[in-house]
Enzyme design. Structure first.
Site, PDB file in Angstrom:
ATOM      1  N   CYS A 128     -22.806  60.100  95.112  1.00 18.15           N
ATOM      2  CA  CYS A 128     -23.653  58.398  94.232  1.00 18.15           C
ATOM      3  C   CYS A 128     -22.243  57.338  93.894  1.00 18.15           C
ATOM      4  CB  CYS A 128     -24.252  58.288  93.169  1.00 18.15           C
ATOM      5  SG  CYS A 128     -25.142  57.708  92.457  1.00 18.15           S
ATOM      6  N   CYS A 130     -22.767  54.828  90.851  1.00 17.96           N
ATOM      7  CA  CYS A 130     -22.690  54.170  89.942  1.00 17.96           C
ATOM      8  C   CYS A 130     -21.278  54.643  88.889  1.00 17.96           C
ATOM      9  CB  CYS A 130     -23.779  54.959  88.813  1.00 17.96           C
ATOM     10  SG  CYS A 130     -23.573  56.295  89.244  1.00 17.96           S
ATOM     11  N   CYS A 138     -25.899  52.094  91.545  1.00 15.38           N
ATOM     12  CA  CYS A 138     -25.617  53.423  92.755  1.00 15.38           C
ATOM     13  C   CYS A 138     -25.484  53.193  94.317  1.00 15.38           C
ATOM     14  CB  CYS A 138     -27.235  53.910  92.205  1.00 15.38           C
ATOM     15  SG  CYS A 138     -27.067  54.931  90.722  1.00 15.38           S
ATOM     16  N   LYS A 204     -35.960  61.822  90.738  1.00 11.78           N
ATOM     17  CA  LYS A 204     -35.622  61.342  89.585  1.00 11.78           C
ATOM     18  C   LYS A 204     -35.860  60.345  88.998  1.00 11.78           C
ATOM     19  CE  LYS A 204     -30.352  60.317  88.417  1.00 11.78           C
ATOM     20  NZ  LYS A 204     -28.993  60.041  89.161  1.00 11.78           N
ATOM     21  N   ARG A 214     -23.814  58.986  79.815  1.00  9.29           N
ATOM     22  CA  ARG A 214     -23.572  57.329  79.897  1.00  9.29           C
ATOM     23  C   ARG A 214     -22.182  57.073  80.209  1.00  9.29           C
ATOM     24  NH1 ARG A 214     -28.447  54.779  81.237  1.00  9.29           N
ATOM     25  NH2 ARG A 214     -29.341  55.697  82.906  1.00  9.29           N
ATOM     26  N   ARG A 226     -31.682  51.286  85.845  1.00  6.57           N
ATOM     27  CA  ARG A 226     -32.259  51.482  87.555  1.00  6.57           C
ATOM     28  C   ARG A 226     -33.799  52.034  87.465  1.00  6.57           C
ATOM     29  NH1 ARG A 226     -26.833  55.142  85.753  1.00  6.57           N
ATOM     30  NH2 ARG A 226     -25.632  54.225  86.030  1.00  6.57           N
ATOM     31  N   GLU A 242     -41.883  62.223  97.255  1.00  6.01           N
ATOM     32  CA  GLU A 242     -39.905  61.955  97.498  1.00  6.01           C
ATOM     33  C   GLU A 242     -39.529  63.731  98.180  1.00  6.01           C
ATOM     34  OE1 GLU A 242     -38.070  59.760  97.514  1.00  6.01           O
ATOM     35  OE2 GLU A 242     -38.656  58.333  96.265  1.00  6.01           O
ATOM     36  N   LYS A 257     -34.955  66.163  88.152  1.00  2.00           N
ATOM     37  CA  LYS A 257     -34.196  65.268  86.901  1.00  2.00           C
ATOM     38  C   LYS A 257     -35.003  64.846  86.364  1.00  2.00           C
ATOM     39  CE  LYS A 257     -29.543  63.825  86.484  1.00  2.00           C
ATOM     40  NZ  LYS A 257     -28.334  63.049  86.800  1.00  2.00           N
ATOM     41  N   SER A 283     -27.454  65.365  80.130  1.00  2.00           N
ATOM     42  CA  SER A 283     -27.035  65.429  78.669  1.00  2.00           C
ATOM     43  C   SER A 283     -27.948  65.402  77.338  1.00  2.00           C
ATOM     44  CB  SER A 283     -26.286  64.604  78.781  1.00  2.00           C
ATOM     45  OG  SER A 283     -27.111  62.796  79.265  1.00  2.00           O
ATOM     46  N   TYR A 322     -24.602  72.453  81.437  1.00  2.00           N
ATOM     47  CA  TYR A 322     -23.535  72.391  80.495  1.00  2.00           C
ATOM     48  C   TYR A 322     -23.206  73.686  79.884  1.00  2.00           C
ATOM     49  CZ  TYR A 322     -24.234  67.236  81.843  1.00  2.00           C
ATOM     50  OH  TYR A 322     -24.746  66.381  82.368  1.00  2.00           O
TER      51      TYR A 322
END
Length: 332
Positions: A128, A130, A138, A204, A214, A226, A242, A257, A283, A322
């Site tokens: 990407c 961004c 993006c 997404k 971020r 976005r 999609e 996501k 996150s 994570y």
């Protein structure tokens, strides 16, 4: 009883018989999470001499080149299936020129990991712009501030070739541009990388749960948001469309996501997709559980494993989380 009969009733039917003790429960478990189902997202920042803690994601850091290699080796030793790299450059501009620079932060990191872990784990690169643009969107912008979709496709194809050249085993476009998978597939093939798969962020959503990311990736939009290219959280049919478009363009895997608030989407995509389905435990999910556990409001390890199980139960075959290294150790 005939084949059409319902199950026996109490007292003959006692489902609790199969819940007596952990060994029996494990034996009859319908859903299993394995270490190799997990993918660890990692942030590497150009110019660092020491890892930098991410305040909104306790336990996570922006890596140096050295700490990235060490963390990758730990993930391999735990049995994690894959790594997903996000890069943070020192210098940004309107078109994100560092994203496909052969000496850009992710390309350097990919070469480091090729030397450190080789084929022991699947090394993936988020694709990407961004993190690389000075405006935080993006792709390159039009005069009215909207992302120029078709110019962005040219940039994505170039980035994919650079990442593959540097050693990415999988490229993962996350920008939600129309036609991005087809452009990347064509770019990879023309550059001599027909063997490199594409993991498409196919569904997404424009989600509030990306907040801590971020800070981690230093890619927040400098204006607006976005929602002009990421999906509306109210929609699910749009996700199936999609996914179908991305598969038709050549996606080898697809992703939903975020995950936890979108398990219905994960399930519907898993039912219809002819290719493997991934989901991203983002996150905000990580931060909520860590914060609640720090307060003593829930059992942290059980919360980690329960949420990962919910992803697998919904149909995700790979989970970006994570906690991948820690969870892999717990699972083993």
């Amino acid at each position: 009883m005939t084949a059409a009969s319902h199950d026996a009733e109490f007292p003959v039917a006692r489902p609790r018989r199969l819940r007596r003790g952990p060994a029996l429960r494990r034996l009859v478990a319908e859903t299993r999470v394995l270490p190799e189902n997990l993918i660890l997202p990692m942030f590497v920042k150009e110019g660092l001499t020491e890892p930098v803690a991410i305040s909104s994601m306790p336990g996570q850091v922006q890596h140096t080149r050295d700490s990235l290699r060490k963390a990758a080796r730990e993930a391999v030793e735990a049995g994690v299936g894959g790594l997903m790299l996000f890069g943070i450059p020192e210098h940004k501009d309107a078109v994100g020129s560092q994203a496909d620079d052969p000496d850009g932060v992710v390309q350097v990191a990919l070469r480091d990991l090729a030397a450190e872990v080789g084929d022991d784990i699947v090394v993936m690169a988020d694709l990407c712009l961004c993190e690389y643009t000075d405006h935080g969107h993006c792709g390159p912008l039009e005069q009215d501030g909207h992302v120029n979709n078709d110019l962005t496709l040219e940039r994505y194809a170039s980035i994919a070739a650079a990442q593959a050249e540097a050693g990415a085993a999988v490229v993962a476009p996350s920008g939600m541009m129309d036609g991005q998978v087809g452009a990347i597939r064509d770019g990879l093939d023309r550059a001599g990388f027909p063997h490199v798969p594409i993991l498409a962020y196919a569904a997404k959503y424009a989600s509030v749960f990306y907040g801590p990311f971020r800070e981690a990736a230093e890619g927040a939009p400098q204006f607006g948001d976005r929602s002009g290219y990421q999906q509306d959280p109210a929609n699910v049919r749009e996700s199936l469309r999609e996914v179908a478009l991305d598969v038709a363009e050549g996606a080898d895997m697809v992703m939903v996501k975020p995950g936890l608030a979108y398990l219905d989407v994960v399930a519907k995509v898993a039912e219809s997709s002819p290719v493997p389905v991934s989901a991203y435990q983002v996150s905000g999910e990580y931060a909520m559980i860590e914060a609640a556990a720090e307060k003593g409001w829930l059992d942290r390890e059980r919360a980690i494993l329960e949420t990962l199980t919910s992803y697998r139960r919904a149909g995700a075959e790979q989970i970006l989380t994570y906690w991948a290294t820690e969870a892999a150790r717990l699972l083993r």
